[in-house]
Write a protein that holds these residues in place. Sequence first.
Motif, PDB file in Angstrom:
ATOM      1  N   LYS A 144       0.823  -1.243   0.125  1.00 58.90           N
ATOM      2  CA  LYS A 144       0.115  -0.104  -0.097  1.00 58.90           C
ATOM      3  C   LYS A 144       0.685   1.194  -0.048  1.00 58.90           C
ATOM      4  N   GLN A 145       2.302   1.056   0.463  1.00 56.05           N
ATOM      5  CA  GLN A 145       3.063   2.335   0.275  1.00 56.05           C
ATOM      6  C   GLN A 145       4.419   1.796  -0.224  1.00 56.05           C
ATOM      7  N   GLY A 146       5.207   2.894  -0.626  1.00 52.83           N
ATOM      8  CA  GLY A 146       6.397   2.719  -1.207  1.00 52.83           C
ATOM      9  C   GLY A 146       6.368   2.287  -2.585  1.00 52.83           C
ATOM     10  N   GLN A 147       7.567   1.746  -3.129  1.00 55.91           N
ATOM     11  CA  GLN A 147       7.546   1.390  -4.372  1.00 55.91           C
ATOM     12  C   GLN A 147       7.423  -0.191  -4.704  1.00 55.91           C
ATOM     13  N   LEU A 148       6.663  -0.386  -5.818  1.00 57.76           N
ATOM     14  CA  LEU A 148       6.271  -1.991  -6.183  1.00 57.76           C
ATOM     15  C   LEU A 148       7.564  -2.085  -7.225  1.00 57.76           C
TER      16      LEU A 148
END
Length: 73
Positions: free
Chosen positions: A14-18
Amino acid sequence: MPEGKAAFREVLPKQGQLSVEDAAAMVLCKPKVLPLKSVSLEKLEELQRAALEAARPPEGTPRPPEGAPPPRP
């Protein structure tokens, strides 16, 4: 247990980079320079050259006349 997509549940952050890993692609390396002649072939040719030089008569000796039998050692 069900087969296919229902067997595993997809989890996305849900947060950060994929981060997605790419499939491994072929990486071409520099071509290797191979010798035209192998080391053993060069040694063999050197031995043959030395044998021919040893079998050749010295420069100052006269040549036998044509048709004469070869000299005995």
